[in-house]
Design a protein around this motif. Structure first.
Motif, short mmCIF file in Angstrom:
data_model
loop_
_atom_site.label_atom_id
_atom_site.label_comp_id
_atom_site.label_asym_id
_atom_site.label_seq_id
_atom_site.Cartn_x
_atom_site.Cartn_y
_atom_site.Cartn_z
N ALA A 23 0.84 -1.21 0.00
CA ALA A 23 0.00 0.00 0.00
C ALA A 23 0.87 1.25 0.00
O ALA A 23 0.70 2.14 -0.85
CB ALA A 23 -0.93 -0.01 1.22
N THR A 51 3.16 -12.75 4.50
CA THR A 51 1.93 -13.02 3.76
C THR A 51 2.18 -14.17 2.79
O THR A 51 3.34 -14.51 2.55
CB THR A 51 1.53 -11.74 2.98
N SER A 52 1.08 -14.76 2.24
CA SER A 52 1.35 -15.92 1.39
C SER A 52 1.25 -15.62 -0.10
O SER A 52 1.58 -16.47 -0.91
CB SER A 52 0.43 -17.07 1.77
N GLY A 54 -1.18 -15.19 -2.39
CA GLY A 54 -2.19 -15.70 -3.33
C GLY A 54 -2.90 -14.54 -4.00
O GLY A 54 -3.24 -13.54 -3.35
N PHE A 72 8.21 4.46 12.82
CA PHE A 72 7.40 5.61 13.21
C PHE A 72 6.96 5.38 14.65
O PHE A 72 6.35 4.35 14.97
CB PHE A 72 6.19 5.69 12.27
N ASP A 99 -4.10 -2.45 4.54
CA ASP A 99 -4.64 -3.12 5.73
C ASP A 99 -5.00 -2.13 6.84
O ASP A 99 -5.87 -2.42 7.67
CB ASP A 99 -3.63 -4.14 6.29
N GLY A 131 -5.35 -9.32 0.35
CA GLY A 131 -5.34 -7.85 0.39
C GLY A 131 -4.25 -7.18 -0.42
O GLY A 131 -4.19 -5.95 -0.47
N ILE A 132 -3.39 -7.95 -1.08
CA ILE A 132 -2.24 -7.30 -1.74
C ILE A 132 -2.67 -6.51 -2.97
O ILE A 132 -2.28 -5.36 -3.14
CB ILE A 132 -1.15 -8.34 -2.08
C1 LIG Z 1 -0.70 -15.03 7.13
C2 LIG Z 1 -1.22 -14.11 6.07
C3 LIG Z 1 -1.48 -14.58 4.80
C4 LIG Z 1 -1.95 -13.73 3.82
N1 LIG Z 1 -2.16 -14.21 2.57
C5 LIG Z 1 -2.50 -13.37 1.58
C6 LIG Z 1 -2.63 -13.84 0.26
O1 LIG Z 1 -2.47 -15.02 -0.02
N2 LIG Z 1 -2.93 -12.94 -0.71
C7 LIG Z 1 -3.14 -11.62 -0.46
O2 LIG Z 1 -3.41 -10.83 -1.37
N3 LIG Z 1 -3.07 -11.15 0.81
C8 LIG Z 1 -2.74 -11.99 1.82
N4 LIG Z 1 -2.64 -11.51 3.09
C9 LIG Z 1 -2.97 -10.11 3.34
C10 LIG Z 1 -1.89 -9.17 2.83
O3 LIG Z 1 -0.65 -9.57 3.34
C11 LIG Z 1 -2.20 -7.75 3.25
O4 LIG Z 1 -3.52 -7.41 2.88
C12 LIG Z 1 -1.24 -6.77 2.60
O5 LIG Z 1 0.09 -7.09 2.98
C13 LIG Z 1 -1.57 -5.34 3.01
O6 LIG Z 1 -0.57 -4.46 2.58
P1 LIG Z 1 -0.24 -3.14 3.41
O7 LIG Z 1 0.84 -2.47 2.66
O8 LIG Z 1 -1.48 -2.42 3.71
O9 LIG Z 1 0.30 -3.66 4.81
P2 LIG Z 1 1.58 -4.52 5.17
O10 LIG Z 1 1.91 -5.45 4.08
O11 LIG Z 1 1.31 -5.06 6.53
O12 LIG Z 1 2.73 -3.45 5.23
C14 LIG Z 1 2.83 -2.52 6.26
C15 LIG Z 1 4.26 -2.37 6.63
O13 LIG Z 1 4.37 -1.32 7.57
C16 LIG Z 1 5.38 -1.60 8.48
N5 LIG Z 1 5.09 -0.87 9.70
C17 LIG Z 1 4.14 -1.13 10.63
N6 LIG Z 1 4.21 -0.26 11.64
C18 LIG Z 1 5.24 0.57 11.34
C19 LIG Z 1 5.81 1.66 12.03
N7 LIG Z 1 5.35 2.07 13.21
N8 LIG Z 1 6.88 2.28 11.46
C20 LIG Z 1 7.37 1.85 10.26
N9 LIG Z 1 6.87 0.81 9.58
C21 LIG Z 1 5.80 0.19 10.11
C22 LIG Z 1 5.28 -3.11 8.69
O14 LIG Z 1 6.56 -3.65 9.04
C23 LIG Z 1 4.83 -3.62 7.32
O15 LIG Z 1 5.88 -4.16 6.57
C24 LIG Z 1 -2.20 -12.35 4.11
C25 LIG Z 1 -1.95 -11.88 5.39
C26 LIG Z 1 -1.47 -12.74 6.37
C27 LIG Z 1 -1.21 -12.19 7.73
#
Ligand SMILES: Cc1cc2nc3c(=O)[nH]c(=O)nc-3n(C[C@H](O)[C@H](O)[C@H](O)COP(=O)(O)OP(=O)(O)OC[C@H]3O[C@@H](n4cnc5c(N)ncnc54)[C@H](O)[C@@H]3O)c2cc1C
Length: 391
Positions: free
Chosen positions: A18, A47-48, A50, A119, A278, A290-291
């Motif tokens: 995101a 994350t996995s 998919g 942060f 997320d 959610g990716i």
């Molecule tokens: C076990 C599991 C399996 C999943 N499988 C799938 C799948 O198969 N397919 C799919 O599409 N989605 C899957 N998801 C969901 C998917 O991983 C998320 O929807 C997606 O990663 C969301 O992206 P994001 O960038 O919003 O958040 P994130 O990927 O969580 O990225 C946020 C980042 O912010 C960083 N962060 C957090 N707090 C701070 C801070 N205070 N300061 C600096 N950095 C910070 C974290 O380290 C993290 O790396 C899965 C999730 C889990 C938990």
């Protein structure tokens, strides 16, 4: 202003799909800083991966960064539903590769990417700017002054929580994955399993493009006290791996992650603070995918933040409305289903998987993608009302 303070237009907290996608779609003139608490982009894997081939194509993700799936099989204890998928094929991302690719899309912008930088909190100043405290491995503790802050910190909702605008979700999906060489398991086949093997959650077996296999399980907290590790132990002890044609070696990598599992809330904009991915609960309520949503809406956000900083007063509202249109109906219904199925017994799962086997490929993918037509919604509401009335 403190001495060790850097100024920028937009601070993005979180270098997941995101945050990286928002950064890549900001205008060239906008100075952004992405702070990411992990030492590297895309590692450790949480994350996995998919997803769907057509979405990867539409989002311009290079083909070498995902494995296309032709065979999608669902198992419960005593039932199975197998689909040789022809049209809407699933895919499994090379998560680290995709995230690094997303980061590279803003390499030519006025974007600073600070890894190993956490942060810690944020205060709104009298002039409406935000002063954020950052702790970094490289620079120690310092401040960033920005006109806007994007919360892309995933389930942690670090920015919203620090400003008292929101909280970490009370209900979460917690997952663990073992990753190891694929062995004899087909490279183009994926498995989803439910029932006693996955206890209160569900499990998956995903092959990756680089000949690895990801075996994972997820549970919902606090619906259950079990940890995913306990579920995985039960899976191994029960000898279920052989049923799915896999062999778990002694040595494997462990990936673990957390995802929100709460009702969809369409409020995304809080003045000059905006949430996405997320942190905005964009992952699907049925399977927690959610990716692709994080990438697509991160990009929309990047464009609308650019318009907003250029004086377009309606830009951020457009982002909020676009997300609401995309998610609200399906996610409200999907979350209702999520709460219901979280309590399913193995017998109830057998019944559901038998029903799933009777669906067409299109109906099955719609369900996995959390896409529900009005007909499905009305039929489900009617059936549950009927069950209540007749006891
Ligand atoms: C076990 C599991 C399996 C999943 N499988 C799938 C799948 O198969 N397919 C799919 O599409 N989605 C899957 N998801 C969901 C998917 O991983 C998320 O929807 C997606 O990663 C969301 O992206 P994001 O960038 O919003 O958040 P994130 O990927 O969580 O990225 C946020 C980042 O912010 C960083 N962060 C957090 N707090 C701070 C801070 N205070 N300061 C600096 N950095 C910070 C974290 O380290 C993290 O790396 C899965 C999730 C889990 C938990």
């Amino acid at each position: 202003m403190l001495t060790d303070t850097i100024a920028c237009d937009v601070l993005i907290v979180g270098g997941g799909p995101a945050g990286l996608s928002a950064a890549s779609h900001l205008g060239d003139e906008i100075h952004s800083i992405v702070v990411h608490q992990d030492a590297e982009i895309g590692l450790p894997v949480r994350t996995s991966g998919g997803t769907w081939q057509r979405d990867m194509r539409a989002l311009g993700i290079p083909e070498n960064l995902y494995q296309v799936i032709d065979q999608l099989d669902f198992f419960s204890d005593h039932a199975e539903a197998r689909f040789a998928v022809k049209d809407d094929k699933m895919a499994v991302m090379d998560v680290t590769g995709v995230y690094q690719h997303l980061a590279s899309l803003s390499d030519d912008k006025r974007r600073e990417l600070m890894t190993g930088a956490k942060f810690l909190g944020c205060v709104e100043q009298e002039d409406g700017q935000f002063l954020s405290e950052i702790r970094s491995r490289e620079r120690g503790t310092f401040s960033i002054l920005s006109r806007m802050v994007i919360d892309a910190s995933g389930w942690q909702s670090a920015v919203l929580e620090s400003l008292g605008l929101g909280q970490k979700p009370e209900r979460t999906g917690v997952g663990i994955e073992y990753e190891f060489p694929r062995g004899e398991f087909a490279q183009n086949r994926a498995v989803l399993f439910v029932g006693a093997t996955a206890l209160t959650g569900y499990g998956w077996i995903f092959p990756t493009a680089n000949n690895r296999l990801r075996l994972g399980v997820g549970v919902i907290n606090p619906d259950t006290d079990l940890t995913p590790r306990q579920v995985m132990d039960a899976f191994q002890d029960g000898g279920y791996a052989t049923r799915y044609g896999i062999e778990i070696p002694e040595d494997y990598e462990v990936n673990a992650g957390i995802i929100p599992s709460v009702a969809y809330d369409p409020e995304l904009v809080f003045g000059n603070v905006v949430r996405t991915g997320d942190a905005a609960n964009f992952a699907s309520p049925t399977v927690g995918e959610g990716i692709r949503m994080a990438i697509a809406f991160g990009r929309v956000l990047g464009q609308e933040v650019t318009a907003h900083l250029d004086g377009d007063a309606k830009a951020l509202k457009r982002y909020e409305t676009a997300a609401k249109r995309e998610f609200q109906r399906d996610y409200t219904f999907g979350f209702m289903m999520n709460q219901r199925i979280a309590g399913y017994t193995p017998q109830r799962w057998d019944k559901s998987v038998r029903r799933l086997a009777r669906l067409s490929e299109r109906e099955m993918t719609a369900l996995v993608r959390s896409r529900f037509g009005w007909q499905t919604i009305l039929r489900t509401v009617w059936l549950s009302l009927k069950a209540k009335i007749t006891g």
